[in-house]
Motif scaffolding. Sequence first.
Motif, PDB file in Angstrom:
ATOM      1  N   ARG A 271       0.972  -1.052  -0.092  1.00 14.37           N
ATOM      2  CA  ARG A 271      -0.016   0.233   0.068  1.00 14.37           C
ATOM      3  C   ARG A 271       0.836   1.100  -0.127  1.00 14.37           C
ATOM      4  NH1 ARG A 271      -5.493   1.459   3.129  1.00 14.37           N
ATOM      5  NH2 ARG A 271      -5.686   3.383   1.891  1.00 14.37           N
ATOM      6  N   VAL A 272       0.465   2.169  -0.781  1.00 10.74           N
ATOM      7  CA  VAL A 272       1.096   3.495  -0.595  1.00 10.74           C
ATOM      8  C   VAL A 272       0.131   4.530  -0.363  1.00 10.74           C
ATOM      9  CG1 VAL A 272       1.076   3.848  -3.311  1.00 10.74           C
ATOM     10  CG2 VAL A 272       3.014   5.012  -2.116  1.00 10.74           C
ATOM     11  N   GLY A 273       0.811   5.250   0.450  1.00 12.47           N
ATOM     12  CA  GLY A 273      -0.272   6.447   1.179  1.00 12.47           C
ATOM     13  C   GLY A 273      -0.628   5.925   2.317  1.00 12.47           C
ATOM     14  N   SER A 274      -1.402   6.991   3.135  1.00 14.32           N
ATOM     15  CA  SER A 274      -1.897   6.452   4.509  1.00 14.32           C
ATOM     16  C   SER A 274      -3.023   5.335   4.578  1.00 14.32           C
ATOM     17  CB  SER A 274      -2.338   7.948   5.191  1.00 14.32           C
ATOM     18  OG  SER A 274      -1.634   9.007   4.883  1.00 14.32           O
ATOM     19  N   GLY A 275      -3.546   4.907   5.561  1.00 12.25           N
ATOM     20  CA  GLY A 275      -4.632   4.201   5.733  1.00 12.25           C
ATOM     21  C   GLY A 275      -4.309   2.839   6.451  1.00 12.25           C
ATOM     22  N   PRO A 276      -5.416   2.088   6.540  1.00  5.90           N
ATOM     23  CA  PRO A 276      -5.512   0.895   7.232  1.00  5.90           C
ATOM     24  C   PRO A 276      -4.780  -0.295   6.391  1.00  5.90           C
ATOM     25  CG  PRO A 276      -7.666   1.204   6.995  1.00  5.90           C
ATOM     26  CD  PRO A 276      -6.710   2.561   6.700  1.00  5.90           C
ATOM     27  N   PHE A 277      -3.916  -1.048   7.014  1.00  9.02           N
ATOM     28  CA  PHE A 277      -3.289  -2.108   6.248  1.00  9.02           C
ATOM     29  C   PHE A 277      -3.012  -3.301   7.337  1.00  9.02           C
ATOM     30  CE2 PHE A 277       0.817  -2.879   3.427  1.00  9.02           C
ATOM     31  CZ  PHE A 277       0.446  -4.286   3.455  1.00  9.02           C
ATOM     32  N   PRO A 278      -4.110  -4.118   7.626  1.00  2.00           N
ATOM     33  CA  PRO A 278      -3.609  -5.135   8.521  1.00  2.00           C
ATOM     34  C   PRO A 278      -2.372  -5.797   8.601  1.00  2.00           C
ATOM     35  CG  PRO A 278      -6.008  -5.092   7.798  1.00  2.00           C
ATOM     36  CD  PRO A 278      -5.300  -4.332   6.768  1.00  2.00           C
ATOM     37  N   ASP A 283       8.787  -4.673  10.129  1.00  5.53           N
ATOM     38  CA  ASP A 283      10.162  -4.993  10.422  1.00  5.53           C
ATOM     39  C   ASP A 283      11.157  -5.309   9.321  1.00  5.53           C
ATOM     40  OD1 ASP A 283       8.704  -7.213   9.058  1.00  5.53           O
ATOM     41  OD2 ASP A 283       8.754  -8.560  10.946  1.00  5.53           O
ATOM     42  N   GLU A 284      12.093  -6.169   9.527  1.00  2.64           N
ATOM     43  CA  GLU A 284      12.965  -6.277   8.393  1.00  2.64           C
ATOM     44  C   GLU A 284      12.435  -7.420   7.490  1.00  2.64           C
ATOM     45  OE1 GLU A 284      14.359  -9.284  11.741  1.00  2.64           O
ATOM     46  OE2 GLU A 284      13.425  -7.090  11.560  1.00  2.64           O
ATOM     47  N   THR A 285      11.509  -7.966   7.600  1.00  4.18           N
ATOM     48  CA  THR A 285      10.820  -8.717   6.488  1.00  4.18           C
ATOM     49  C   THR A 285      10.030  -7.909   5.687  1.00  4.18           C
ATOM     50  OG1 THR A 285      10.568 -10.590   8.242  1.00  4.18           O
ATOM     51  CG2 THR A 285       9.256 -10.779   6.025  1.00  4.18           C
ATOM     52  N   GLY A 286       9.331  -6.799   5.986  1.00  2.00           N
ATOM     53  CA  GLY A 286       8.714  -5.897   5.279  1.00  2.00           C
ATOM     54  C   GLY A 286       9.797  -5.286   4.350  1.00  2.00           C
ATOM     55  N   GLU A 287      10.816  -4.755   5.294  1.00  2.00           N
ATOM     56  CA  GLU A 287      11.988  -4.090   4.194  1.00  2.00           C
ATOM     57  C   GLU A 287      12.688  -4.879   3.413  1.00  2.00           C
ATOM     58  OE1 GLU A 287      14.861  -2.521   7.139  1.00  2.00           O
ATOM     59  OE2 GLU A 287      13.076  -1.297   8.035  1.00  2.00           O
ATOM     60  N   GLY A 301       7.145   7.883  -6.464  1.00  2.00           N
ATOM     61  CA  GLY A 301       8.562   7.393  -6.195  1.00  2.00           C
ATOM     62  C   GLY A 301       8.228   7.023  -4.404  1.00  2.00           C
ATOM     63  N   ARG A 302       7.512   7.081  -3.853  1.00  2.00           N
ATOM     64  CA  ARG A 302       7.379   6.912  -2.280  1.00  2.00           C
ATOM     65  C   ARG A 302       7.633   5.367  -2.032  1.00  2.00           C
ATOM     66  NH1 ARG A 302       1.549   9.264  -1.022  1.00  2.00           N
ATOM     67  NH2 ARG A 302       0.926   8.231  -2.885  1.00  2.00           N
ATOM     68  N   PRO A 303       8.244   4.918  -1.065  1.00  2.00           N
ATOM     69  CA  PRO A 303       8.236   3.507  -0.766  1.00  2.00           C
ATOM     70  C   PRO A 303       6.997   3.066  -0.597  1.00  2.00           C
ATOM     71  CG  PRO A 303       9.399   5.060   0.959  1.00  2.00           C
ATOM     72  CD  PRO A 303       8.844   6.036  -0.007  1.00  2.00           C
ATOM     73  N   ARG A 304       6.758   1.960  -0.805  1.00  2.00           N
ATOM     74  CA  ARG A 304       5.328   1.413  -0.581  1.00  2.00           C
ATOM     75  C   ARG A 304       5.324   0.627   0.713  1.00  2.00           C
ATOM     76  NH1 ARG A 304       5.230  -1.114  -6.638  1.00  2.00           N
ATOM     77  NH2 ARG A 304       4.455   0.924  -7.735  1.00  2.00           N
ATOM     78  N   ARG A 305       4.523   0.556   1.335  1.00  2.00           N
ATOM     79  CA  ARG A 305       4.215  -0.184   2.865  1.00  2.00           C
ATOM     80  C   ARG A 305       4.001  -1.822   2.372  1.00  2.00           C
ATOM     81  NH1 ARG A 305      -0.901   2.858   4.719  1.00  2.00           N
ATOM     82  NH2 ARG A 305      -0.507   1.519   6.579  1.00  2.00           N
ATOM     83  N   CYS A 306       4.720  -2.642   3.085  1.00  2.00           N
ATOM     84  CA  CYS A 306       4.688  -4.070   2.338  1.00  2.00           C
ATOM     85  C   CYS A 306       4.282  -4.879   3.637  1.00  2.00           C
ATOM     86  CB  CYS A 306       6.097  -4.709   2.010  1.00  2.00           C
ATOM     87  SG  CYS A 306       6.808  -3.575   0.409  1.00  2.00           S
TER      88      CYS A 306
END
Length: 422
Positions: A271-278, A283-287, A301-306
């Motif tokens: 997800r990129v941008g704000s808002g819920p993401f269960p 942590d490092e796995t997301g990275e 170009g924003r980092p996406r949340r993973c």
Amino acid sequence: MAVDVLLGLQWGDEGKGKIVDFLAERYDLVCRFQGGPNAGHTIKIGDEKFVLHTIPSGIFREDIINVIGNGVVMDPITMVREITTLEKAGIQVRHNLRVSRKAHLIIPTHRYLDAASESAKGVEKIGSTLKGIGPAYMDKTGRNGLRTGDIFLSDFEARYQALKQKHLGLIRMYPEIQFDLAQQEEAFFESVDFIRRLRYINSEYFINEAITNGKTILAEGAQGSMLDIDFGTYPYVTSSNTITAGACIGLGIAPRHIREVIGVAKAYCTRVGSGPFPTELHDETGEKIRAIGKEFGATTGRPRRCGWLDIPQLLYTIMLNGVTQLCITKLDVLDSFEEIQVATQYRTGGEVTADVPYDMHLADINPVYTAMKGWNTSLDSYTEFAAMPDATREYISKLQTLLGTRISMVSTGPERHKLFLL
Ligand code: GDP
Ligand code: IMO
Ligand code: MG
């Protein structure tokens, strides 16, 4: 029944562009039905990478007509930039592109308003791409908007000025921000002159005539179902209907013409941008997923949340869209994991459920995970799905069971040939 719809089942960036580009040669028309330059659809052809924002992803295939439907909002400035880049690379854009006269225009003050409103929200901000999407759709539903067909009216400039003045009145309500309006307006009018040379159509007639004449159509969604204005994680959503129903509205086609609905989902979640993401991983796995998956926004170009794959979320969007087949992308990004987690349920407020709650933002959701064996080897050299490691095939088979929907395609790389039809 000649219309297939392809759309994203998560929070966007599922790899829709790649799949549309691959499938396009099976169709006569590829049509975008909603969204605008907030979209960034990446297509890799050989060593070249293209990012499309408003132009449909069928543009690289000769003899296929690409339609920008009435449901799209179009920014002349972005449009010119996109056309120029593609034409420099030798792509025949204008020959194969048609634009609905009813598509709404994004004018500079839409972007100005978007930026002023986001800035005023502070930490509560939506995380908009700042492309003017929200304000342009607000003007559409508020019945103030300008449409592409209006650029041919003798009083276009007067209409533009009237809308701009309305916007300036609204902008005064927000704390001041930097925005070079004079420069943006100059670019806007130059771009309007350029886009007057595109081919405009009454797209609802054009598309329905194509259907009557036995032609086949691929409707290309932008964003993802969790960003849908009605069913997404409101208010952290975009301003259009991104689900299958949006294709009917955004192209002027009746539901009975829809045949297959191809839902695209990554093998994990972003997800990129704000808002819920269960299932977000902090942590490092997301990275690790972000680094391997090159998860940085194609538009901003924003980092996406993973995070891990979320089955309740996917079951919800499969239901909303009437998905008939699934395409799982970016499977290769999971190549170096011993174990892969998949959320199968949510624990929330003392109960366990597979339903997406009314307000994902306020609900305290703890995903319940099932661990699956990773294949821990590169999928790069495989030319057949059947030859892939047992654990890879088991992952896909398990997803198919959990989602109750056929997985018809698996993607293992950005290139065209890294797509397996099952
Ligand atoms: P879209 O908005 O849904 O079209 O997706 P984006 O283009 O924003 O993001 C998807 C990214 O993943 C792009 O950089 C694609 O080139 C890339 N991509 C697509 N499919 C695959 C895949 O199967 N594996 C990998 N590693 N990358 C992929
Ligand atoms: P594609 O088509 C991912 C997100 C933004 C923000 C929210 C609202 O490439 O999948 P907007 O600019 O629409 O007002 O932003 O929606 N967003 C996307 N996220 N992929 C997209 O498009 C997106 N388009 C908008 O990040 O959170
Ligand atoms: Mg994208």
